[in-house]
Design a protein around this motif. Structure first.
Motif, mmCIF file in Angstrom:
data_model
loop_
_atom_site.group_PDB
_atom_site.id
_atom_site.type_symbol
_atom_site.label_atom_id
_atom_site.label_comp_id
_atom_site.label_asym_id
_atom_site.label_seq_id
_atom_site.Cartn_x
_atom_site.Cartn_y
_atom_site.Cartn_z
ATOM 1 N N HIS A 214 0.839 -1.197 0.000
ATOM 2 C CA HIS A 214 0.000 0.000 0.000
ATOM 3 C C HIS A 214 0.877 1.252 0.000
ATOM 4 O O HIS A 214 2.011 1.241 0.484
ATOM 5 C CB HIS A 214 -0.897 0.047 1.246
ATOM 6 C CG HIS A 214 -2.026 -0.931 1.238
ATOM 7 N ND1 HIS A 214 -3.118 -0.804 0.407
ATOM 8 C CD2 HIS A 214 -2.238 -2.054 1.981
ATOM 9 C CE1 HIS A 214 -3.964 -1.811 0.631
ATOM 10 N NE2 HIS A 214 -3.450 -2.574 1.578
ATOM 11 N N ALA A 215 0.301 2.330 -0.504
ATOM 12 C CA ALA A 215 0.899 3.658 -0.379
ATOM 13 C C ALA A 215 0.305 4.316 0.873
ATOM 14 O O ALA A 215 -0.914 4.474 0.979
ATOM 15 C CB ALA A 215 0.611 4.511 -1.610
ATOM 16 N N VAL A 216 1.163 4.657 1.814
ATOM 17 C CA VAL A 216 0.691 5.186 3.092
ATOM 18 C C VAL A 216 -0.103 6.471 2.902
ATOM 19 O O VAL A 216 -1.136 6.680 3.554
ATOM 20 C CB VAL A 216 1.895 5.434 4.039
ATOM 21 C CG1 VAL A 216 1.480 6.284 5.235
ATOM 22 C CG2 VAL A 216 2.459 4.109 4.520
ATOM 23 N N GLU A 217 0.364 7.346 2.003
ATOM 24 C CA GLU A 217 -0.347 8.610 1.821
ATOM 25 C C GLU A 217 -1.782 8.396 1.341
ATOM 26 O O GLU A 217 -2.696 9.141 1.713
ATOM 27 C CB GLU A 217 0.413 9.540 0.863
ATOM 28 C CG GLU A 217 0.706 8.947 -0.504
ATOM 29 C CD GLU A 217 2.073 8.284 -0.587
ATOM 30 O OE1 GLU A 217 2.433 7.578 0.367
ATOM 31 O OE2 GLU A 217 2.763 8.480 -1.609
ATOM 32 N N ARG A 218 -2.016 7.332 0.540
ATOM 33 C CA ARG A 218 -3.369 7.061 0.057
ATOM 34 C C ARG A 218 -4.256 6.576 1.204
ATOM 35 O O ARG A 218 -5.416 6.978 1.328
ATOM 36 C CB ARG A 218 -3.332 6.018 -1.054
ATOM 37 C CG ARG A 218 -4.692 5.772 -1.705
ATOM 38 C CD ARG A 218 -4.575 4.785 -2.840
ATOM 39 N NE ARG A 218 -3.575 5.232 -3.804
ATOM 40 C CZ ARG A 218 -2.764 4.407 -4.471
ATOM 41 N NH1 ARG A 218 -2.855 3.103 -4.284
ATOM 42 N NH2 ARG A 218 -1.886 4.882 -5.322
ATOM 43 N N ASP A 244 6.544 11.265 -2.488
ATOM 44 C CA ASP A 244 7.270 10.101 -3.026
ATOM 45 C C ASP A 244 7.697 9.106 -1.952
ATOM 46 O O ASP A 244 8.800 8.556 -1.987
ATOM 47 C CB ASP A 244 8.509 10.572 -3.809
ATOM 48 C CG ASP A 244 8.141 11.481 -4.967
ATOM 49 O OD1 ASP A 244 7.103 11.228 -5.609
ATOM 50 O OD2 ASP A 244 8.883 12.443 -5.223
ATOM 51 N N LEU A 245 6.814 8.860 -0.981
ATOM 52 C CA LEU A 245 7.114 7.825 0.007
ATOM 53 C C LEU A 245 7.038 6.453 -0.649
ATOM 54 O O LEU A 245 6.146 6.199 -1.453
ATOM 55 C CB LEU A 245 6.115 7.893 1.164
ATOM 56 C CG LEU A 245 6.224 9.083 2.116
ATOM 57 C CD1 LEU A 245 5.051 9.081 3.087
ATOM 58 C CD2 LEU A 245 7.546 9.036 2.881
ATOM 59 N N PRO A 246 7.950 5.537 -0.326
ATOM 60 C CA PRO A 246 7.868 4.193 -0.911
ATOM 61 C C PRO A 246 6.664 3.433 -0.356
ATOM 62 O O PRO A 246 6.224 3.675 0.770
ATOM 63 C CB PRO A 246 9.184 3.534 -0.463
ATOM 64 C CG PRO A 246 9.582 4.278 0.760
ATOM 65 C CD PRO A 246 9.119 5.688 0.566
ATOM 66 N N ALA A 280 3.858 11.984 7.771
ATOM 67 C CA ALA A 280 4.452 10.735 7.299
ATOM 68 C C ALA A 280 5.751 11.084 6.599
ATOM 69 O O ALA A 280 5.764 11.887 5.661
ATOM 70 C CB ALA A 280 3.501 9.996 6.358
ATOM 71 N N THR A 281 6.852 10.486 7.069
ATOM 72 C CA THR A 281 8.170 10.785 6.518
ATOM 73 C C THR A 281 8.962 9.486 6.364
ATOM 74 O O THR A 281 8.652 8.477 6.980
ATOM 75 C CB THR A 281 8.962 11.747 7.431
ATOM 76 O OG1 THR A 281 9.073 11.158 8.737
ATOM 77 C CG2 THR A 281 8.279 13.097 7.521
ATOM 78 N N LEU A 282 10.003 9.549 5.547
ATOM 79 C CA LEU A 282 10.915 8.423 5.372
ATOM 80 C C LEU A 282 12.118 8.640 6.267
ATOM 81 O O LEU A 282 12.749 9.703 6.240
ATOM 82 C CB LEU A 282 11.345 8.327 3.900
ATOM 83 C CG LEU A 282 12.266 7.155 3.544
ATOM 84 C CD1 LEU A 282 11.560 5.826 3.772
ATOM 85 C CD2 LEU A 282 12.753 7.281 2.111
#
Length: 373
Positions: A214-218, A244-246, A280-282
């Protein structure tokens, strides 16, 4: 001969650059200075000789009489040793190990020899080790609680399943409206118990996660409506997500439940209103309980508020099941334990930082799959 010995001694002392070695008179005024003193503290000999050695102390230590106390102990007991913070010429502070020895001549005190070593790196390394050790002990304690909780939750869940199935069967054969209302109330209570049991199972790693890419931002974007509704009037909520979070492997339902638990806790911590921020950060880091392990990449989701905060005494227990800082009847004490269990079961970790009166930040860090790196 004496001049040659004094010259060799001077060369020896100046050659020691890892230690500040100097002599002070009986009143604390500097009479000599070496290259180590200049390297550690930043002063040249011409800048400090003739000045009082208290200039190297922090203002608070100087005001408390620490310089004079060190000289008095050295004179009366033959040596003074201590560790503490000192100040360089540029105003920066460093952690120092200090030794003061009295110098006697024919039974008369003529001054003191003072040796200072910069131990800042060692002090910080030991502090990091202490933090990692405390985090490991806390993690081990929570693991032990999780094993106990897991066994109890499984048994309780089996009992609830029997109760729920029996209630559904009785409801099917009961036409009486009043009896049906009572049965529905009992069913809601049993389902609430089943929800609490699932939270306990998540904490004890007994609830199987369904991890998908999953994409966390979504996930966060689509959950915002639900999270907004969980905030009372006067509480604002916004999300700030890094670009552009993985993608990560995560149980979406459990992540949404964790976010709802955290937002609800933040809301309850601000009875007069306030602000909640989701970020949310990497990050490239190691879990706090394994700081000596190689760092890995994590997507870290933080929920921060400007609420009442949590006392230092309670911080060590916040992830324990049934522990709550809320009033009796206002919380089950399972919200943060679900967050902790979900994070650990997902291969990541949860962390909480709080200052009384200045708010709380809970981090849920989930690992980035190797193929996404």
């Amino acid at each position: 001969m004496l001049d040659d010995e004094a010259r060799q001694l001077r060369l020896l002392i100046d050659g020691v650059v890892d230690y500040a070695i100097y002599m002070i008179d009986t009143e604390g005024y500097l009479r000599s200075w070496n290259a180590g003193g200049e390297r550690i503290k930043g002063y040249t000999a011409s800048e400090v000789i003739g000045t009082h050695f208290s200039r190297f102390y922090t203002p608070e230590d100087a005001a408390s009489g620490a310089p004079a106390r060190g000289l008095r102990i050295a004179r009366d007991e033959g040596r003074f040793t201590a560790e503490g913070w000192r100040v360089r010429k540029d105003g920066s502070r460093f952690h120092a190990s200090v030794v003061i020895d009295p110098i006697w001549e024919d039974g008369e005190l003529i001054g003191y020899a003072k040796v200072t070593r910069d131990t800042t790196e060692r002090f910080r390394h030991e502090a990091r080790l202490d933090h990692a050790r405390d985090a490991l002990l806390q993690s081990q304690k929570l693991e032990a609680i999780g094993k106990l909780t897991l066994g109890l939750a499984h048994d309780f869940n089996n009992l609830l399943n029997i109760i729920i199935n029996s209630l559904e069967l009785v409801d099917h054969y009961t036409p009486e409206p009043k009896a049906k209302r009572h049965l529905q109330g009992a069913m809601r209570a049993a389902e609430r118990g089943a929800l609490l049991t699932r939270q306990l199972l998540t904490f004890g790693k007994g609830h199987a996660l369904v991890a998908e890419r999953h994409a966390v931002e979504r996930i966060i974007d689509e959950a915002m409506d639900t999270l907004q509704r969980a905030c009372r009037e006067g509480v604002t909520l916004h999300a700030r997500l890094e670009d552009d979070l993985p993608e990560i492997d995560v149980d979406r339902e459990q992540l949404e439940a964790a976010l709802l638990n955290l937002v609800s806790n933040s809301r309850d911590a601000m009875p007069a209103g306030g602000h909640i921020a989701i970020t949310a950060t990497l990050r490239h880091c190691a879990p706090p309980y394994a700081a000596d392990q190689p760092a890995s990449r994590f997507v870290c989701i933080e929920v921060s508020d400007d609420g009442e905060g949590i006392s230092a005494d309670d911080l060590a227990r916040v992830f324990e099941p049934f522990f709550t800082t809320k009033d009796i009847g206002k919380g089950s004490g399972l919200g943060l334990s679900q967050v902790f269990g979900f994070a650990r079961q997902s291969g990541g970790f949860a962390d909480l930082k709080s200052t009384p009166g200045a708010g709380t930040t809970v981090s849920v860090c989930l690992p980035v799959p190797r193929e996404s790196e």
